[in-house]
Design an enzyme around this catalytic site. Structure first.
Site, PDB file in Angstrom:
ATOM      1  N   ILE A 171       0.844  -1.209   0.000  1.00  0.00           N
ATOM      2  CA  ILE A 171       0.000   0.000   0.000  1.00  0.00           C
ATOM      3  C   ILE A 171       0.872   1.249   0.000  1.00  0.00           C
ATOM      4  CG2 ILE A 171      -1.826   1.271   1.219  1.00  0.00           C
ATOM      5  CD1 ILE A 171      -2.802  -1.407   2.355  1.00  0.00           C
TER       6      ILE A 171
ATOM      7  N   LYS B 176      -2.656  -3.763  16.855  1.00  0.00           N
ATOM      8  CA  LYS B 176      -3.219  -2.637  16.102  1.00  0.00           C
ATOM      9  C   LYS B 176      -4.264  -1.890  16.948  1.00  0.00           C
ATOM     10  CE  LYS B 176      -2.018  -2.074  12.159  1.00  0.00           C
ATOM     11  NZ  LYS B 176      -0.835  -1.265  11.717  1.00  0.00           N
TER      12      LYS B 176
ATOM     13  N   TYR C 215      -1.807  -9.810  16.553  1.00  0.00           N
ATOM     14  CA  TYR C 215      -1.770  -8.775  15.523  1.00  0.00           C
ATOM     15  C   TYR C 215      -2.920  -7.792  15.737  1.00  0.00           C
ATOM     16  CZ  TYR C 215      -2.254  -6.607  10.928  1.00  0.00           C
ATOM     17  OH  TYR C 215      -2.390  -5.705   9.906  1.00  0.00           O
TER      18      TYR C 215
ATOM     19  N   ASP D 226      11.458   2.626   5.181  1.00  0.00           N
ATOM     20  CA  ASP D 226      11.073   1.212   5.213  1.00  0.00           C
ATOM     21  C   ASP D 226      12.255   0.401   5.730  1.00  0.00           C
ATOM     22  OD1 ASP D 226       8.599  -0.249   3.349  1.00  0.00           O
ATOM     23  OD2 ASP D 226      10.088  -1.512   4.350  1.00  0.00           O
TER      24      ASP D 226
ATOM     25  N   ALA E 110      -2.584   3.676   9.951  1.00  0.00           N
ATOM     26  CA  ALA E 110      -3.311   2.596   9.263  1.00  0.00           C
ATOM     27  C   ALA E 110      -3.559   1.461  10.244  1.00  0.00           C
ATOM     28  CB  ALA E 110      -2.504   2.095   8.071  1.00  0.00           C
TER      29      ALA E 110
END
Ligand code: UDP
Length: 334
Positions: free
Chosen positions: A12, A153, A149, A31, A117
């Site tokens: 993305i 988040k 996970y 990154d 995100a």
């Protein structure tokens, strides 16, 4: 305006960088190449508005320098992909929680707008027909790594909103539902590139479980457009938004669509979850977003149909023989 994109070499992230550059913005991508790749951003390297930094979002000193240079931050860097997460639970939790904490605290210190995100995974095992931003979240137990996970988040979301309320951080949270398109790798378990690569190679298309589980797939180009629009919308600050398609498809049907569109002779096989992920794996039966919030704010409605997306992914994979050779095979040591 300078846009910092963490995870800029990811699936993305790389589409977002390209889109920002097309709009004439300056982009600073960072990154650590854990799941991102140079190939994703090779086409951007020569662009005068593009800079790439190799580094980790947990690196406080490096991030401080980058956040200071930026006007707006898109925080996309995260450990992703079910297969990757199951095999690297420590890295998943540390990257997602510590990395996001670094970014949020710096964004608060320098008062930069940050879009975080998040993911539809946070809805967990909710049985609601459509998932809405204010719904209760139903996660599984902590001895099953998959939920780590979702939990990481969710911790990011709590932290982001806490910084917003207590430190006046301008933050926007997006819960992305199954996002697909060219450059997505199947290496970390994502279903669409896996199926398309299997079909193109004439290998069995591997449906997990009964195949009755459903998902809604949205094209990455539509997602990045919404992300950019959100950062220009003052009413988005302090809010959470679902971003996804509402075209619900079962995974068994997806396998059929892929087989037909690629004109593949591959058989469709059904594998028990234990065989793929080991004992005690839990999947979500259904996952459909309620997108009325983002629709009423931006007038957003996903337009690209699944069949067109599958065709585009197949065209991309046909052009990238190396990718086809490696996607959808279970890596020995990942
Ligand atoms: N899946 C599958 N075969 C594969 C990879 C995934 O049947 O080779 C299934 C997976 O079990 C899940 C769905 O496809 O039910 C979507 O998986 P993905 O990892 O793409 O996304 P998520 O589980 O995060 O929705």
């Amino acid at each position: 305006m300078v846009y910092l994109v963490t995870g800029g070499a990811g699936f993305i992230g790389s589409h977002l960088c390209a889109r920002l550059l097309r709009e004439g913005r300056r982009v600073l991508a960072v990154d650590n190449f854990s799941t991102g790749s140079y190939a994703n951003i090779a086409g951007l390297a020569a662009h005068p508005g593009f800079s790439l930094v190799t580094g980790d979002v947990r690196d406080q000193e490096l991030m401080a320098k980058l956040v200071r240079e930026a006007d707006v931050i898109f925080h996309l860097a995260a450990a992703v992909g079910v297969r990757h997460i199951l095999h690297h639970p420590v890295e998943t939790l540390e990257t997602n929680i510590l990395g996001t904490h670094v970014l949020l605290s710096l964004a608060a210190r320098y008062q930069r707008l940050i879009l975080v995100a998040s993911t539809s995974e946070v809805y967990g095992k909710s049985r609601r027909e459509r998932f809405s931003e204010e719904d209760d979240l139903v996660l599984g137990p902590s001895h099953l790594s998959r939920w780590g996970y979702a939990c990481s988040k969710l911790a990011d979301e709590f932290l982001a909103l806490a910084y917003h309320r207590e430190r006046r951080l301008p933050v926007i949270i997006t819960r992305l539902f199954n996002t697909v398109g060219p450059r997505q790798t199947g290496r970390y378990g994502m279903v669409l590139p896996t199926f398309v690569a299997q079909a193109l190679r004439g290998e069995p298309i591997t449906v997990h479980g009964s195949g009755r589980q459903t998902r809604c797939f949205i094209h990455v180009a539509e997602v990045v457009e919404v992300l950019i629009q959100l950062t220009g919308e003052p009413r988005a600050v302090g809010e959470i938004f679902n971003i996804g398609s509402t075209e619900e498809v079962s995974i068994a049907h997806l396998a059929q669509v892929v087989k037909e569109i690629t004109r593949s002779s591959s058989p469709i096989v059904f594998l028990p979850y234990e065989q793929v992920y080991g004992a005690g794996y839990e999947d979500m039966d259904h996952r459909v977003p309620d997108i009325s919030k983002i629709q009423s704010l931006l007038g957003f409605s996903p337009r690209r149909r699944l069949s067109l997306i599958v065709r585009e992914v197949a065209d991309w994979l046909r052009e990238d023989a190396a990718a086809v050779a490696s996607f959808g095979r279970r890596p020995a040591a990942d």
